[in-house]
Design a protein around this motif. Structure first.
Motif: not given
Length: 256
Positions: A20-31, A102-110
Motif C-alpha cells: 500500500q505504501a509503495v502504491a501511494a508513493m508511485r501515485a504521488a506527484d510530489l514527495i 494547488l492541485s495534486g498528490k503530495v506525500a511525506l515519508l514518515v
C-alpha cells in the motif's frame, strides 16, 4: 485540492514498506523530504534510497530544510508548538512552489508509523491549504524492536504502557504496568530507575545495516547500553533508539 498522504516507512529498511505504501508513493506527484543538517544526511539519504528503489520517473522529489527548535524557550510544549508552526509554513511554501495550481498528490515519508509519537499529522493540521489527508500505516519501532529480539510485547493478559524518556525521568515507573516501552529518550533515562528485578531490551538503528541490540538485567546491561549509544552517536552524528523494560512479578506487586 491537494491530497496529502503521510506514508509510514518503517525504521529505515526499504523492505519495511507495505505494498500500500509503495502504491501511494508511485501515485504521488510530489514527495517532500526533510533535510536535517549535515550531521543527519543519512536520514535524508535513506528516504532518497527508498524513492530510488520504488518510484517511477513521473514523481518529483523535493527537499526542504528542517528548522531547529528554539533552545531558549523553557516551556517544552510552547517550544514544540512554535517549531511545528515553522515546519508547516515551510511545507506550505514548498507545496505552493511545486504545485502552483494547488492541485495534486503530495506525500511525506514518515519514520515508523504516523500515529505513534510522531507529529506529522499535527503539522499537517496547521496547513492553510485546500487539502485532504490520509495515512498509510507503517511498521513501528516497537514492532521492529520486539521482532529483532524475538520477544512478545506483553505478558499474557498484562498491560503495556508506551511512554517517553522525559516522562520516565520526571515520574518514574508508570503504575499498573509491568512492561513499558520508552521512546524519544536522548538521555538513557532507564538510569533513573531502581534497576533490581528489571530486564531491558534495547535497540538502535532498527532494521538498518547499523542495527545495534542489547538485552539483559538492567544492572548489567545499562552501562553497556550507555557506552554503546554514546559511541554510535559519535560515529553517525545521530541515533534513533528504543527500549522495552519489564519488571519481575515481585516488583509489580510492590515488594521491590
Amino acid at each position: 485540492m491537494i491530497e496529502l498522504t503521510l506514508i509510514g516507512i518503517g525504521t529505515g529498511n526499504p523492505d519495511h514498506l507495505t505494498l500500500q505504501a509503495v502504491a501511494a508513493m508511485r501515485a504521488a506527484d510530489l514527495i517532500l523530504i526533510p533535510h536535517k543538517g549535515a550531521d543527519k544526511d543519512d536520514l535524508a539519504g535513506l528516504r532518497r534510497a527508498i524513492c530510488d528503489r520504488y518510484l517511477g520517473a513521473s514523481t518529483r522529489v523535493a527537499l526542504f530544510d528542517m528548522p531547529q527548535r528554539d533552545p531558549g524557550d523553557p516551556d517544552y510544549h510552547h517550544r514544540v508548538n512554535r517549531w511545528h508552526d515553522r515546519i508547516a509554513a515551510i511545507w506550505q511554501d514548498r507545496i505552493a512552489a511545486e504545485l502552483p495550481l494547488l492541485s495534486g498528490k503530495v506525500a511525506l515519508l514518515v519514520w515508523g508509523d504516523p500515529s505513534l509519537y510522531d507529529s506529522t499529522l499535527r503539522i499537517a493540521g496547521r496547513l492553510e491549504l485546500p487539502l485532504t489527508t490520509r495515512v498509510i500505516p507503517g511498521i513501528t519501532a516497537i514492532q521492529a524492536l520486539c521482532a529483532a529480539h524475538a520477544i512478545p510485547l506483553n505478558r499474557i493478559g498484562a498491560p503495556v504502557q508506551i511512554t517517553t524518556g522525559r516522562q520516565l525521568r520526571d515520574h518514574g515507573w508508570p503504575e499498573a504496568a509491568d512492561t513499558i516501552v520508552v521512546m524519544l529518550d536522548g538521555e538513557s533515562s532507564f538510569q533513573t530507575l531502581r534497576p533490581e528485578g528489571v530486564q531491558i531490551w534495547w535497540g538502535a538503528y532498527l532494521g538498518m545495516a547499523e542495527e545495534l541490540l542489547d538485552h539483559g538485567p538492567l544492572p548489567d546491561a545499562a552501562p553497556r547500553i550507555v557506552a554503546t549509544r554514546a559511541a554510535a552517536r559519535a560515529a553517525h552524528g545521530w541515533i534513533m533508539d528504543i527500549y522495552l523494560l519489564r519488571r519481575d512479578r515481585d516488583q509489580q506487586a510492590g515488594r521491590a
